[in-house]
Design an enzyme around this catalytic site. Structure first.
Site, PDB file in Angstrom:
ATOM      1  N   HIS A 189       0.940  -1.181   0.094  1.00  0.00           N
ATOM      2  CA  HIS A 189       0.094  -0.096  -0.092  1.00  0.00           C
ATOM      3  C   HIS A 189       1.007   1.219   0.059  1.00  0.00           C
ATOM      4  O   HIS A 189       1.804   1.443   1.024  1.00  0.00           O
ATOM      5  CB  HIS A 189      -0.822  -0.103   1.071  1.00  0.00           C
ATOM      6  CG  HIS A 189      -1.966  -0.931   1.014  1.00  0.00           C
ATOM      7  ND1 HIS A 189      -2.436  -1.595   2.454  1.00  0.00           N
ATOM      8  CD2 HIS A 189      -2.578  -1.559   0.072  1.00  0.00           C
ATOM      9  CE1 HIS A 189      -3.595  -2.188   1.747  1.00  0.00           C
ATOM     10  NE2 HIS A 189      -3.726  -2.255   0.616  1.00  0.00           N
ATOM     11  N   LEU A 244       3.045   2.652   3.238  1.00  0.00           N
ATOM     12  CA  LEU A 244       2.548   2.701   4.366  1.00  0.00           C
ATOM     13  C   LEU A 244       2.875   1.236   5.051  1.00  0.00           C
ATOM     14  O   LEU A 244       1.973   0.922   6.176  1.00  0.00           O
ATOM     15  CB  LEU A 244       0.974   2.792   4.202  1.00  0.00           C
ATOM     16  CG  LEU A 244       0.766   4.285   4.013  1.00  0.00           C
ATOM     17  CD1 LEU A 244      -0.729   4.414   3.484  1.00  0.00           C
ATOM     18  CD2 LEU A 244       1.052   5.089   5.163  1.00  0.00           C
ATOM     19  N   HIS A 245       3.886   0.645   4.914  1.00  0.00           N
ATOM     20  CA  HIS A 245       4.292  -0.620   5.476  1.00  0.00           C
ATOM     21  C   HIS A 245       3.456  -1.891   5.668  1.00  0.00           C
ATOM     22  O   HIS A 245       3.248  -2.494   6.678  1.00  0.00           O
ATOM     23  CB  HIS A 245       4.784   0.054   6.909  1.00  0.00           C
ATOM     24  CG  HIS A 245       5.272   1.274   7.047  1.00  0.00           C
ATOM     25  ND1 HIS A 245       6.564   1.601   6.340  1.00  0.00           N
ATOM     26  CD2 HIS A 245       4.898   2.295   7.511  1.00  0.00           C
ATOM     27  CE1 HIS A 245       6.700   2.853   6.656  1.00  0.00           C
ATOM     28  NE2 HIS A 245       5.751   3.480   7.338  1.00  0.00           N
ATOM     29  N   HIS A 246       2.794  -1.856   4.594  1.00  0.00           N
ATOM     30  CA  HIS A 246       1.548  -3.185   4.550  1.00  0.00           C
ATOM     31  C   HIS A 246       2.043  -4.159   3.339  1.00  0.00           C
ATOM     32  O   HIS A 246       1.238  -4.290   2.465  1.00  0.00           O
ATOM     33  CB  HIS A 246       0.565  -2.518   4.066  1.00  0.00           C
ATOM     34  CG  HIS A 246      -0.107  -1.554   5.029  1.00  0.00           C
ATOM     35  ND1 HIS A 246      -0.967  -0.556   4.668  1.00  0.00           N
ATOM     36  CD2 HIS A 246       0.342  -1.100   6.283  1.00  0.00           C
ATOM     37  CE1 HIS A 246      -1.405   0.178   5.765  1.00  0.00           C
ATOM     38  NE2 HIS A 246      -0.538  -0.243   6.660  1.00  0.00           N
ATOM     39  N   GLN A 247       3.471  -4.474   3.126  1.00  0.00           N
ATOM     40  CA  GLN A 247       3.854  -5.469   2.123  1.00  0.00           C
ATOM     41  C   GLN A 247       3.082  -6.848   2.450  1.00  0.00           C
ATOM     42  O   GLN A 247       3.079  -7.175   3.666  1.00  0.00           O
ATOM     43  CB  GLN A 247       5.450  -5.769   2.280  1.00  0.00           C
ATOM     44  CG  GLN A 247       6.106  -4.356   1.813  1.00  0.00           C
ATOM     45  CD  GLN A 247       6.327  -3.322   2.994  1.00  0.00           C
ATOM     46  OE1 GLN A 247       6.439  -3.499   3.907  1.00  0.00           O
ATOM     47  NE2 GLN A 247       6.660  -2.217   2.434  1.00  0.00           N
TER      48      GLN A 247
END
Length: 651
Positions: free
Chosen positions: A379, A584-587
């Protein structure tokens, strides 16, 4: 309420630990020197230091944070861990914490948790300074491989991907936003052949963990109130969130509980906080259970390899490094990787589970040929759409909130601006006109901020947000210098269902090297069109009466790469998004879950690695499709669900 002694202790300890320029040690000549600490200096903590005790010397400062860290000693006075456990969990992140807590509910089961990071400390409890942790020892400093046409305004033109490195994982450094995803998204995952993962089934596990205290939703059938994870509204708000919700209603977006399944809309931010303080996965699930004799937690332990018998293809333990020594520990039942969407696939490949050609080129013996890392979704957001306001003292401005009375009020009562989740106040789900989804599924999330990326500036500002994203100073100052440290509003648009797909691979066979990560951001033109459509929608929100009463006016940011483009054209906004492209650090999906008919699947619907017995992956890397979530809550849900599946396997 804190006792006077406790209160004074916290103030004094905060001074000792935080203020690097005020906490000093003596060298061999007796001269005071500053210790080397990677923790950022914040105006908030500077003020506290200068007021309470401006000059404290320590003969041997060592680890300046150690006295404020949570402790995880081995129980019953043990000096070293066992050589064998029933389960070995790699990673004490959001999923690993809940998994360890649930498995050790059975006193006859032994669990070892190995975590590369350190325990959290007093400062990680402070919600408002979440941006500071992106560049500290609590974060993996990952960088995406260079990609033309994105992150043009970032340092070295590279996208920064910080991930949590702590007991508690990314839940120690994130913005504490609690979201679950839409019913259709989870039902699609189940329909792909992932039995047990429908919305109704995952909702049970979301609610199992949750201890909700949400005013107005006390009787909601979609929230739990007896779990360990506190979910609350942020106690301190600006008038901007009310303008956001009212503007949303004017444009047809009802004010709702956005975690309820009935309809899309806007709502107050729900966060993993309690009494204005962060609730990490470690605080919720490990801290209260760390004295269980059957639960052993080893921080600062780097797992370098999963031990797999090449003949039987059975995982039987792990190899790890601690205090510069190498150890091995065996697992009687299972090895469980909960190291996150970057480290879990990396560890699989280092252990011989991954793409055959890739591993062979690096000299890694192949045990199981699987497409590990071949799928990667993320994201991303654009933080640069800023609106100035003509009403003063309206938004969160760091220089204004840096007051001793505000800090003391937060310590005592958990409110004031110190309690804000990085100034995020509300969530809105929209479906833009360019969406081709036949269902009522959003393609954009709007995160309403009680300020903007200029709120951390000025002569005394920390500049933590811009530095946490690694925006170049020349780019930021040229675009926003004229409005730095002023009252503003923004909404971050988050691309929920990117069509662009990335991948991950090893750099080499060294377990201490970072892998190569390719985001492939905005390579599909549909993603660009969705961003532009969301920017138009945010502009429409700002044009409504609620924001116009506040004098909302778009700031004409000038970026070096966009100088020849006319402001507010679609081409300009595409260039702007490509300049300030932020994760947004949502891998997810690097250890993709799927049925055995899915050629990209790494684990089955019970999270067992295909072709390797005794090995599972339990973290957000298994999520196979994009979902409208911030991934902390789903990771905890995955840990809950995996615990029941593992118990069922060995019952």
């Amino acid at each position: 309420m804190l006792s006077v002694a406790r209160f004074c202790s916290i103030l004094l300890l905060t001074q000792i630990i935080v203020c690097g320029q005020n906490v000093r040690s003596k060298n061999k000549n007796g001269k005071l020197t500053r210790p080397n600490t990677s923790f950022p200096q914040t105006p908030m903590m500077e003020l506290l230091a200068q007021t309470i005790a401006p000059n404290i010397a320590q003969q041997n400062p060592g680890d300046l944070f150690d006295i404020l860290r949570d402790k995880y000693p081995l129980p019953n006075g043990l000096k070293s861990p066992f050589s064998e456990y029933d389960y070995v969990i790699v990673g004490a992140g959001s999923a690993g914490c809940v998994l360890a807590a649930r498995l050790t509910e059975n006193p006859d089961i032994t669990v070892l948790v190995l975590e590369v990071g350190k325990p959290e400390n007093l400062l990680t409890d402070v919600p408002s300074i979440a941006p500071y942790f992106q560049r500290t020892e609590y974060s993996w400093p990952y960088f995406m491989e260079p990609q033309p046409g994105v992150c043009l305004g970032m340092e070295n033109n590279r996208c920064f991907w910080p991930r949590g490195r702590a007991v508690g994982g990314t839940s120690v450094i994130n913005y504490m936003i609690y979201t679950r995803g839409r019913p259709q998204e989870w039902d699609r995952i189940a329909a792909d052949g992932n039995y047990g993962w429908s919305y109704k089934e995952v909702l049970h596990y979301y609610m199992k963990s949750e201890r909700a205290s949400l005013e107005g939703f006390e009787d909601s059938p979609y929230h739990g109130n007896s779990g360990e994870l506190n979910v609350e509204f942020v106690p301190e708000r600006t008038p901007l969130i009310d303008a956001f919700l009212e503007a949303g209603r004017e444009l047809g977006h009802p004010t709702v509980d956005y975690n309820a399944p009935e309809r899309l809309g806007f709502g107050y931010l729900q966060g993993t906080v309690h009494g204005g303080k962060r609730v990490s996965a470690a605080k919720a699930f490990l801290h209260r259970n760390k004295r269980r004799p059957n639960l052993h937690i080893l921080p600062m332990s780097t797992v370098t390899k999963v031990l797999i018998d090449p003949k039987t293809r059975t995982a039987y333990g792990v190899q790890y490094a601690r205090n510069r020594l190498r150890y091995e520990v065996r697992a009687r039942r299972e090895v469980i990787l909960s190291a996150g969407p970057i480290a879990s696939p990396q560890l699989l490949m280092l252990s011989g589970v991954g793409p055959k050609d890739h591993l062979s080129r690096l000299g890694i013996p192949v045990i199981q040929d699987l497409p590990v890392g071949h799928t990667l979704y993320d994201h991303i957001t654009f933080p640069g759409l800023v609106f100035t306001l003509n009403v003063s003292n309206l938004s969160f401005v760091e220089s204004r909130e840096t007051r001793l009375d505000s800090i003391i009020q937060w310590i005592q009562y958990g409110d004031t601006a110190v309690s804000t989740t990085g100034a995020a106040e509300g969530i809105g789900y929209i479906k833009t006109p360019v969406s081709d989804d036949p269902d009522d599924v959003p393609d954009m999330e709007l995160i309403s901020i009680g300020g903007s990326i200029v709120s951390d500036g000025g002569p005394t500002g920390s500049k933590a947000v811009r530095r946490g994203m690694m925006i170049r100073d020349d780019v930021f100052d040229g675009a926003y210098g004229s409005i730095d440290n002023t009252d503003t509003w923004t909404a971050f648009p988050m691309l929920l269902h990117p069509k662009s797909v990335g991948y991950l691979e090893l750099k080499n066979n060294n377990p201490f090297s970072h892998p190569r990560m390719y985001g492939n951001y905005l390579t599909d033109p549909r993603d660009v069109a969705t961003f532009v459509a969301s920017i138009r929608h945010i502009q429409a929100l700002a044009a409504t009466q609620p924001f116009q009463r506040l004098g909302a006016k778009i700031h004409r940011a000038q970026y070096p790469a966009c100088r020849n483009l006319t402001f507010d054209t679609d081409e300009y906004w595409e260039c702007a998004v490509r300049t300030l492209t932020a994760t947004l650090h949502h891998q997810i999906a690097t250890c993709r879950m799927g049925p055995d008919t899915d050629p990209l699947a790494i684990v089955d619907p019970e999270l067992r690695v295909y072709g390797v017995a005794g090995l599972r992956v339990v973290d957000s890397s298994i999520i196979p499709r994009t979902v409208s979530v911030h991934t902390n809550a789903p990771a905890i849900m995955i840990g809950e669900k995996a615990a029941d599946m593992i118990k069922a396997t060995w019952r």
